[in-house]
Design a protein around this motif. Structure first.
Motif, short mmCIF file in Angstrom:
data_model
loop_
_atom_site.label_atom_id
_atom_site.label_comp_id
_atom_site.label_asym_id
_atom_site.label_seq_id
_atom_site.Cartn_x
_atom_site.Cartn_y
_atom_site.Cartn_z
N LEU A 62 0.81 -1.21 0.00
CA LEU A 62 0.00 0.00 0.00
C LEU A 62 0.85 1.27 0.00
CD1 LEU A 62 -2.85 -0.97 2.51
CD2 LEU A 62 -2.93 -0.90 0.00
N SER A 63 2.12 1.15 0.39
CA SER A 63 2.99 2.33 0.36
C SER A 63 3.23 2.84 -1.05
CB SER A 63 4.33 2.02 1.03
OG SER A 63 5.03 1.02 0.29
N PHE A 64 2.86 2.05 -2.05
CA PHE A 64 3.00 2.49 -3.44
C PHE A 64 2.18 3.75 -3.70
CE2 PHE A 64 1.76 2.26 -7.97
CZ PHE A 64 3.01 2.26 -8.53
N LEU A 65 1.09 3.93 -2.95
CA LEU A 65 0.23 5.10 -3.14
C LEU A 65 0.66 6.29 -2.30
CD1 LEU A 65 -3.26 3.33 -3.15
CD2 LEU A 65 -1.92 4.09 -5.14
N THR A 66 1.53 6.09 -1.34
CA THR A 66 1.89 7.17 -0.41
C THR A 66 3.36 7.58 -0.48
OG1 THR A 66 2.28 5.54 1.35
CG2 THR A 66 0.07 6.48 1.20
N GLY A 80 7.02 4.86 -5.20
CA GLY A 80 5.58 5.06 -5.18
C GLY A 80 5.17 6.18 -6.11
N ILE A 81 3.88 6.40 -6.21
CA ILE A 81 3.35 7.35 -7.20
C ILE A 81 2.69 8.55 -6.53
CG2 ILE A 81 3.01 5.58 -8.94
CD1 ILE A 81 0.03 5.57 -8.13
N ALA A 82 2.94 8.78 -5.26
CA ALA A 82 2.29 9.91 -4.59
C ALA A 82 2.63 11.22 -5.29
CB ALA A 82 2.70 9.96 -3.12
N ALA A 83 3.91 11.44 -5.59
CA ALA A 83 4.32 12.71 -6.20
C ALA A 83 3.81 12.84 -7.63
CB ALA A 83 5.85 12.82 -6.18
N LEU A 256 -4.94 14.19 -18.40
CA LEU A 256 -4.31 13.30 -17.43
C LEU A 256 -3.31 12.35 -18.08
CD1 LEU A 256 -7.37 12.36 -15.17
CD2 LEU A 256 -5.53 13.95 -14.62
N GLY A 257 -3.59 11.95 -19.31
CA GLY A 257 -2.72 10.98 -19.97
C GLY A 257 -1.75 11.58 -20.96
N GLU A 258 -1.68 12.89 -21.06
CA GLU A 258 -0.78 13.52 -22.03
C GLU A 258 0.68 13.24 -21.65
OE1 GLU A 258 0.85 14.97 -25.10
OE2 GLU A 258 -1.33 14.75 -24.92
N THR A 259 1.46 12.87 -22.64
CA THR A 259 2.83 12.43 -22.38
C THR A 259 3.87 13.37 -22.97
OG1 THR A 259 2.07 10.13 -22.39
CG2 THR A 259 4.44 10.50 -22.60
N ILE A 260 3.91 13.46 -24.31
CA ILE A 260 5.05 14.11 -24.95
C ILE A 260 5.08 15.60 -24.66
CG2 ILE A 260 3.80 14.45 -27.12
CD1 ILE A 260 7.54 13.63 -26.66
N THR A 261 3.91 16.26 -24.61
CA THR A 261 3.89 17.69 -24.33
C THR A 261 4.44 17.99 -22.95
OG1 THR A 261 2.02 18.03 -25.83
CG2 THR A 261 2.39 19.70 -24.14
N VAL A 262 3.94 17.27 -21.95
CA VAL A 262 4.41 17.48 -20.58
C VAL A 262 5.87 17.07 -20.45
CG1 VAL A 262 3.97 16.92 -18.16
CG2 VAL A 262 2.07 17.10 -19.76
N TYR A 263 6.27 16.02 -21.15
CA TYR A 263 7.66 15.56 -21.11
C TYR A 263 8.62 16.63 -21.62
CZ TYR A 263 11.75 12.70 -22.28
OH TYR A 263 13.02 12.20 -22.38
N LEU A 264 8.23 17.35 -22.69
CA LEU A 264 9.10 18.38 -23.26
C LEU A 264 9.21 19.61 -22.39
CD1 LEU A 264 8.05 18.23 -27.04
CD2 LEU A 264 10.21 17.46 -26.04
N ILE A 265 8.16 19.96 -21.67
CA ILE A 265 8.13 21.22 -20.94
C ILE A 265 8.52 21.05 -19.49
CG2 ILE A 265 6.61 23.08 -20.15
CD1 ILE A 265 5.00 22.69 -22.70
N LEU A 266 8.02 20.03 -18.83
CA LEU A 266 8.15 19.92 -17.38
C LEU A 266 9.53 19.42 -16.98
CD1 LEU A 266 6.27 20.30 -14.90
CD2 LEU A 266 5.87 17.85 -14.98
N SER A 267 10.07 20.02 -15.93
CA SER A 267 11.31 19.53 -15.31
C SER A 267 10.92 18.55 -14.21
CB SER A 267 12.11 20.70 -14.73
OG SER A 267 13.28 20.24 -14.09
N MET A 268 11.17 17.25 -14.43
CA MET A 268 10.66 16.21 -13.55
C MET A 268 11.35 16.22 -12.19
SD MET A 268 8.22 14.46 -14.99
CE MET A 268 8.24 12.95 -14.04
N THR A 269 10.54 16.21 -11.14
CA THR A 269 11.02 16.06 -9.76
C THR A 269 10.13 15.02 -9.08
OG1 THR A 269 9.58 17.86 -9.00
CG2 THR A 269 11.84 18.44 -9.61
N PHE A 270 10.75 14.14 -8.32
CA PHE A 270 10.00 13.07 -7.67
C PHE A 270 9.73 13.43 -6.21
CE2 PHE A 270 11.98 11.12 -11.32
CZ PHE A 270 10.92 10.43 -11.87
N GLU A 271 9.01 14.51 -6.04
CA GLU A 271 8.51 14.93 -4.74
C GLU A 271 7.25 15.75 -4.98
OE1 GLU A 271 11.36 17.39 -2.84
OE2 GLU A 271 11.36 18.93 -4.40
N ILE A 272 6.38 15.76 -4.00
CA ILE A 272 5.13 16.50 -4.15
C ILE A 272 5.46 17.99 -4.27
CG2 ILE A 272 2.97 17.13 -3.05
CD1 ILE A 272 2.83 14.37 -1.86
#
Length: 334
Positions: A62-66, A80-83, A256-272
């Motif tokens: 269940l920690s996968f969600l938190t 997990g996928i919280a962020a 919610l499912g858009e990939t390439i547009t968000v991938y090109l613009i967003l700087s990915m960080t794995f924290e909320i």
């Protein structure tokens, strides 16, 4: 009702005898097959993701969600996928908030105000915008749009930074030498570009529903002395509520499912990252695209689990929208 339309000895109306021809039977079989095929494809996608995600879900639990971090190969189940789930919802919400007024206003203008010749041109332009590939929007947003919007982001952060959502950490809003790059590659930049992507789809659906508003009710509103806006407010908008909700939810599902547009613009960080104007953010679909190429078999299982979560999220959104649309006049009639 005449007596010859009632069943003998009862008050039950006689059902008309159905005698479909060969063409009707072929169409019925084709429609049933198409519906069953779509359902099977959806179940197949969900089942495939569930099977591939089982290995990772057994380790994470269940920690996968938190859990915010993403390190499936660390050996301690610290992933997990919280962020990324929070980031996905933020970007989708920003896109819908910006796209709904544009789509609604455009649909009302095309269906109620535009001249007939201009209307056909506008409908074609909106349909063409809906067909533009997402990578084109992504490149346009990455190269041009986000740098044009940094001034707006700075102004919002300066005057509304007391709201946590618009705060930018580590930036002195009174310093005119603050580099504009601190406002790029953010959730709001990605959400703005996605909003332009989903607006044509939402506009097309809303316009089609508005065109189906009953002509008798339109004329009745005018006969009672209503203005055009009064007729729209009392007839078109209540009738088209299902189309507005359905178009909005369809746009949200794509956002919610858009990939390439968000991938090109967003700087990915794995924290909320709740500060939507600040550089950095996360989303499920770009994270899968970013990590899939160099993933181990266990990491791929973790990515499949993230995809399964996104799949279930979009299903919940669409089923909720379908339930609301079915209760509206336009949805019930269709």
């Amino acid at each position: 009702m005449s007596t010859d339309q009632l069943l003998p000895g009862s008050d039950t109306p006689r059902k008309p005898a159905a005698n479909p021809g060969a063409a009707d039977r072929v169409f019925l079989l084709w429609a049933r097959f198409s519906g069953a095929f779509v359902l099977l494809v959806m179940l197949g996608v969900g089942g495939y993701l569930a099977v591939r995600a089982t290995r990772a879900l057994r380790v994470a639990g269940l920690s996968f969600l938190t859990t915010e971090s993403w390190n499936p190969d660390g050996g301690h189940g610290q992933f997990g996928i919280a962020a990324v789930l929070v980031g996905t919802v933020l970007i989708g919400g920003i896109a819908v908030v910006l796209a709904v007024p544009l789509a609604l206003g455009s649909a009302l203008y095309i269906s109620e105000y535009a001249p007939r010749k201009l209307r056909r041109t506008l409908i074609g332009m909106v349909d063409l915008m809906a067909a533009v590939p997402s990578v084109v929007y992504g490149v346009w947003g990455f190269v041009l749009l986000q740098y044009q919007l940094t001034g707006v982001a700075r102004w919002v952060s300066t005057y509304f930074g007391w709201i946590p959502l618009f705060k930018v950490n580590g930036v002195d809003v009174d310093d005119p030498l603050t580099p504009p790059l601190v406002y790029t590659a953010s959730s709001v930049m990605a959400g703005t570009v996605v909003a332009f992507m989903i607006t044509p789809i939402m506009c097309s659906i809303m316009r089609e529903v508005f065109d189906q508003a009953p002509a008798g009710e339109r004329e009745g509103a005018y006969a009672l002395g209503s203005t055009r806006w009064g007729m729209i407010r009392s007839v078109v908008l209540p009738f088209g509520r299902g189309g507005i909700i359905g178009g909005t939810m369809l746009g949200l599902g794509r956002a919610l499912g858009e990939t390439i547009t968000v991938y090109l613009i967003l700087s990915m960080t794995f924290e909320i990252q709740p500060h939507i104007l600040q550089t950095g953010g996360s989303a499920v679909a770009p994270m899968i695209a970013l990590r899939y190429g160099d993933s181990t078999p266990f990491s791929i299982s973790a990515l499949m689990a993230a995809g399964l979560a996104l799949f279930l999220l979009t299903l919940v959104v669409n089923f909720a929208a379908a339930a609301v649309v079915a209760r509206s006049r336009s949805g019930a009639s269709s």
